[in-house]
Design a protein around this motif. Structure first.
Motif, PDB file in Angstrom:
ATOM      1  N   SER A 199     -21.330 -11.305  -8.801  1.00 19.26           N
ATOM      2  CA  SER A 199     -22.366 -11.497  -7.778  1.00 19.26           C
ATOM      3  C   SER A 199     -23.149 -10.209  -7.598  1.00 19.26           C
ATOM      4  O   SER A 199     -22.568  -9.138  -7.461  1.00 19.26           O
ATOM      5  N   PRO A 200     -24.495 -10.306  -7.596  1.00 17.28           N
ATOM      6  CA  PRO A 200     -25.294  -9.092  -7.358  1.00 17.28           C
ATOM      7  C   PRO A 200     -25.294  -8.639  -5.910  1.00 17.28           C
ATOM      8  O   PRO A 200     -25.644  -7.497  -5.621  1.00 17.28           O
ATOM      9  N   GLY A 201     -24.891  -9.544  -4.975  1.00 18.33           N
ATOM     10  CA  GLY A 201     -24.826  -9.086  -3.591  1.00 18.33           C
ATOM     11  C   GLY A 201     -25.025 -10.194  -2.587  1.00 18.33           C
ATOM     12  O   GLY A 201     -25.100 -11.378  -2.930  1.00 18.33           O
ATOM     13  N   ILE A 202     -25.086  -9.789  -1.313  1.00 15.52           N
ATOM     14  CA  ILE A 202     -25.354 -10.716  -0.206  1.00 15.52           C
ATOM     15  C   ILE A 202     -26.444 -10.090   0.661  1.00 15.52           C
ATOM     16  O   ILE A 202     -26.693  -8.881   0.590  1.00 15.52           O
ATOM     17  N   PHE A 203     -27.120 -10.924   1.459  1.00 18.82           N
ATOM     18  CA  PHE A 203     -28.194 -10.383   2.296  1.00 18.82           C
ATOM     19  C   PHE A 203     -28.384 -11.238   3.546  1.00 18.82           C
ATOM     20  O   PHE A 203     -27.910 -12.368   3.612  1.00 18.82           O
ATOM     21  N   ASP A 204     -29.067 -10.636   4.508  1.00 16.73           N
ATOM     22  CA  ASP A 204     -29.409 -11.313   5.764  1.00 16.73           C
ATOM     23  C   ASP A 204     -28.156 -11.867   6.450  1.00 16.73           C
ATOM     24  O   ASP A 204     -28.122 -13.025   6.844  1.00 16.73           O
ATOM     25  N   LEU A 205     -27.151 -11.007   6.575  1.00 17.12           N
ATOM     26  CA  LEU A 205     -25.896 -11.426   7.210  1.00 17.12           C
ATOM     27  C   LEU A 205     -26.000 -11.254   8.724  1.00 17.12           C
ATOM     28  O   LEU A 205     -26.457 -10.218   9.206  1.00 17.12           O
ATOM     29  N   LYS A 206     -25.595 -12.295   9.457  1.00 14.94           N
ATOM     30  CA  LYS A 206     -25.661 -12.234  10.925  1.00 14.94           C
ATOM     31  C   LYS A 206     -24.340 -12.695  11.532  1.00 14.94           C
ATOM     32  O   LYS A 206     -23.705 -13.621  11.026  1.00 14.94           O
ATOM     33  N   TRP A 207     -23.990 -12.010  12.619  1.00 12.61           N
ATOM     34  CA  TRP A 207     -22.857 -12.430  13.440  1.00 12.61           C
ATOM     35  C   TRP A 207     -23.419 -12.781  14.810  1.00 12.61           C
ATOM     36  O   TRP A 207     -23.435 -11.933  15.724  1.00 12.61           O
ATOM     37  N   PRO A 208     -23.910 -14.006  15.007  1.00 12.90           N
ATOM     38  CA  PRO A 208     -24.588 -14.325  16.274  1.00 12.90           C
ATOM     39  C   PRO A 208     -23.651 -14.325  17.482  1.00 12.90           C
ATOM     40  O   PRO A 208     -24.111 -14.091  18.597  1.00 12.90           O
ATOM     41  N   ARG A 209     -22.369 -14.612  17.267  1.00 13.65           N
ATOM     42  CA  ARG A 209     -21.402 -14.593  18.371  1.00 13.65           C
ATOM     43  C   ARG A 209     -20.089 -14.014  17.864  1.00 13.65           C
ATOM     44  O   ARG A 209     -19.739 -14.194  16.703  1.00 13.65           O
ATOM     45  N   PRO A 210     -19.323 -13.380  18.770  1.00 16.07           N
ATOM     46  CA  PRO A 210     -18.006 -12.874  18.364  1.00 16.07           C
ATOM     47  C   PRO A 210     -17.031 -14.028  18.099  1.00 16.07           C
ATOM     48  O   PRO A 210     -17.203 -15.133  18.615  1.00 16.07           O
ATOM     49  N   VAL A 211     -16.006 -13.738  17.299  1.00 12.74           N
ATOM     50  CA  VAL A 211     -14.874 -14.649  17.108  1.00 12.74           C
ATOM     51  C   VAL A 211     -13.723 -14.106  17.949  1.00 12.74           C
ATOM     52  O   VAL A 211     -13.236 -13.001  17.707  1.00 12.74           O
ATOM     53  N   TYR A 212     -13.331 -14.882  18.961  1.00  8.11           N
ATOM     54  CA  TYR A 212     -12.277 -14.451  19.884  1.00  8.11           C
ATOM     55  C   TYR A 212     -10.925 -15.053  19.473  1.00  8.11           C
ATOM     56  O   TYR A 212     -10.867 -16.011  18.677  1.00  8.11           O
ATOM     57  N   VAL A 213      -9.861 -14.492  20.033  1.00 10.80           N
ATOM     58  CA  VAL A 213      -8.504 -14.990  19.783  1.00 10.80           C
ATOM     59  C   VAL A 213      -8.457 -16.491  20.078  1.00 10.80           C
ATOM     60  O   VAL A 213      -8.922 -16.933  21.129  1.00 10.80           O
ATOM     61  N   GLY A 214      -7.929 -17.265  19.131  1.00  8.46           N
ATOM     62  CA  GLY A 214      -7.776 -18.711  19.318  1.00  8.46           C
ATOM     63  C   GLY A 214      -8.957 -19.519  18.811  1.00  8.46           C
ATOM     64  O   GLY A 214      -8.852 -20.747  18.720  1.00  8.46           O
ATOM     65  N   ASP A 215     -10.066 -18.864  18.469  1.00  6.16           N
ATOM     66  CA  ASP A 215     -11.215 -19.611  17.942  1.00  6.16           C
ATOM     67  C   ASP A 215     -10.883 -20.194  16.565  1.00  6.16           C
ATOM     68  O   ASP A 215     -10.232 -19.531  15.742  1.00  6.16           O
ATOM     69  N   THR A 216     -11.338 -21.413  16.343  1.00  4.35           N
ATOM     70  CA  THR A 216     -11.199 -22.050  15.030  1.00  4.35           C
ATOM     71  C   THR A 216     -12.578 -22.097  14.386  1.00  4.35           C
ATOM     72  O   THR A 216     -13.511 -22.689  14.936  1.00  4.35           O
ATOM     73  N   ILE A 217     -12.686 -21.448  13.223  1.00  5.08           N
ATOM     74  CA  ILE A 217     -13.977 -21.342  12.539  1.00  5.08           C
ATOM     75  C   ILE A 217     -13.967 -22.265  11.323  1.00  5.08           C
ATOM     76  O   ILE A 217     -13.025 -22.244  10.522  1.00  5.08           O
ATOM     77  N   THR A 218     -15.006 -23.066  11.209  1.00  5.57           N
ATOM     78  CA  THR A 218     -15.172 -23.990  10.091  1.00  5.57           C
ATOM     79  C   THR A 218     -16.270 -23.455   9.187  1.00  5.57           C
ATOM     80  O   THR A 218     -17.363 -23.117   9.667  1.00  5.57           O
ATOM     81  N   GLN A 229     -15.344 -23.790  17.307  1.00  9.43           N
ATOM     82  CA  GLN A 229     -14.952 -25.131  17.770  1.00  9.43           C
ATOM     83  C   GLN A 229     -15.996 -25.748  18.699  1.00  9.43           C
ATOM     84  O   GLN A 229     -15.977 -26.952  18.938  1.00  9.43           O
ATOM     85  N   ASN A 230     -16.922 -24.932  19.233  1.00 11.39           N
ATOM     86  CA  ASN A 230     -18.007 -25.479  20.065  1.00 11.39           C
ATOM     87  C   ASN A 230     -19.277 -25.692  19.253  1.00 11.39           C
ATOM     88  O   ASN A 230     -20.344 -25.931  19.824  1.00 11.39           O
ATOM     89  N   ASP A 231     -19.155 -25.566  17.931  1.00 11.35           N
ATOM     90  CA  ASP A 231     -20.280 -25.697  17.009  1.00 11.35           C
ATOM     91  C   ASP A 231     -21.307 -24.577  17.179  1.00 11.35           C
ATOM     92  O   ASP A 231     -22.463 -24.727  16.793  1.00 11.35           O
ATOM     93  N   ASP A 232     -20.894 -23.452  17.773  1.00 11.12           N
ATOM     94  CA  ASP A 232     -21.750 -22.263  17.796  1.00 11.12           C
ATOM     95  C   ASP A 232     -21.590 -21.527  16.479  1.00 11.12           C
ATOM     96  O   ASP A 232     -20.458 -21.337  16.004  1.00 11.12           O
ATOM     97  N   ARG A 233     -22.716 -21.097  15.920  1.00  8.72           N
ATOM     98  CA  ARG A 233     -22.637 -20.341  14.673  1.00  8.72           C
ATOM     99  C   ARG A 233     -22.127 -18.929  14.945  1.00  8.72           C
ATOM    100  O   ARG A 233     -22.606 -18.255  15.849  1.00  8.72           O
ATOM    101  N   VAL A 234     -21.137 -18.490  14.184  1.00  4.46           N
ATOM    102  CA  VAL A 234     -20.575 -17.145  14.338  1.00  4.46           C
ATOM    103  C   VAL A 234     -20.838 -16.274  13.112  1.00  4.46           C
ATOM    104  O   VAL A 234     -20.644 -15.062  13.163  1.00  4.46           O
ATOM    105  N   LEU A 235     -21.272 -16.902  12.010  1.00  2.00           N
ATOM    106  CA  LEU A 235     -21.506 -16.162  10.766  1.00  2.00           C
ATOM    107  C   LEU A 235     -22.554 -16.891   9.944  1.00  2.00           C
ATOM    108  O   LEU A 235     -22.508 -18.120   9.825  1.00  2.00           O
TER     109      LEU A 235
END
Lengths: 158, 157
Positions: free
Chosen positions: A90-109, A138-144
């Motif tokens: 892979s030549p790389g990645i770009f435009d990476l965003k973390w719109p919200r933190p991932v807290y203890v107990g969060d389930t990320i899909t 789990q609330n369908d908020d984008r975290v990544l």
């Protein structure tokens, strides 16, 4: 599966992961030991308001699930007697965003989707695929979210 | 008065260019990282690496990123007013990470501005370059980091 089979709009759901306090602290202690990732008290005092995963922990978990998924797809393709996909570096990645933190107990899909594709001008045996990777809690908020590219082998010319 | 000696927004000036971290990466480091986060054959196994396009065991690009993150923490971030990063503009993997590499990591400050919405915070945009012992740049990363401003930190402490 060849580059020719990788079409824009193809989406892979690659699985979910629930982040525990122990995992968050273990990853951050090794790679990102900022107080809000390793110390619950410090995290409460920080802008985040609670212990949260390193953004790279969130992203590396995407990569792990992605590799597990690709390995499974490769196995399935081999079992079905079809061509197994061939990937280049892979030549790389770009435009990476973390719109919200991932807290203890969060389930990320997690998922990725093909958003662009082109043949390599300099290496005719390869195509270049651009994908959008995402993680939602789990609330369908984008975290990544990020874009990336990889080389994929083209169908051999008969 | 830790607040007065920690690095703050004011300590980053556009054009600053500093090697802030050096580290060596072993074969075990490469395989351990890959086993956890990127278990592809060319990152796990010497023979599979030789058979790959890169011609030998190579580290995951995500390993390079994590080495950068840890280097940033040890080099200047922990002892600073850092308030995290909203994202990363660009990560370019230019050359492979190989066992035994001696890496130097440099930052260059691209620009620095005070946040419009949060006047106590400044945003510094960096270019990070990871270079091996042959002076080859193996990765370039560009991203902003938020830092508390010194006068605000002192007022708060």
């Amino acid at each position: 599966m060849y580059f020719e089979d990788a079409q824009i709009g193809f989406k892979a759901d690659i699985g979910s992961h629930t982040f525990t306090a122990d995992e968050i602290i273990a990853f951050a202690s090794r790679w990102d030991p900022q107080p809000f990732h390793i110390d619950a008290d410090a995290a409460r005092e920080s802008l985040f308001g609670g212990l949260c995963a390193s953004g790279w922990h969130t992203a590396c978990t995407w990569m792990r699930l992605n590799v597990d998924d690709l390995n499974q797809r490769t196995k399935d393709a081999a079992a079905a007697g079809g061509p197994t996909p061939k990937f280049g570096p892979s030549p790389g990645i770009f435009d990476l965003k973390w719109p919200r933190p991932v807290y203890v107990g969060d389930t990320i899909t997690y998922s990725w989707e093909i958003v662009d594709r082109r043949e390599s001008a300099s290496r005719p045996e390869w195509g270049i695929v651009t994908y959008l990777a995402e993680g939602h809690n789990q609330n369908d908020d984008r975290v990544l979210s990020f874009h990336g590219r990889f080389f994929m082998g083209r169908r051999p010319i008969a | 008065m830790i607040g007065s000696t920690r690095k703050a927004f004011e300590d980053f000036t556009p054009g600053d260019s500093v090697v802030f971290h050096r580290t060596r990466v072993s074969k075990e480091d490469i395989v351990d990282f890959a086993a956890d986060w990127d278990p592809q054959p060319m990152h796990l196994d010497e023979e599979a690496g030789k058979a790959s396009i890169l011609g030998g065991l190579t580290g995951s690009g995500w390993h390079m990123i994590c080495l950068l993150m840890r280097g940033m923490c040890d080099g200047f971030l922990i002892d600073s007013t850092s308030a995290g990063s909203p994202g990363v503009d660009d990560v370019r993997w230019l050359r492979p990470l190989r066992p035994g590499d001696d890496l130097s990591i440099r930052y260059t400050v691209l620009d620095a501005r005070v946040s419009n919405s949060r006047p106590g915070i400044g945003i510094v945009r960096f270019r990070f370059e990871m270079t091996n012992q042959n002076d080859e740049t193996i990765m370039v990363v560009e991203n902003p980091i938020m830092f508390g401003r010194r006068q605000h930190a002192e007022a708060a402490s």
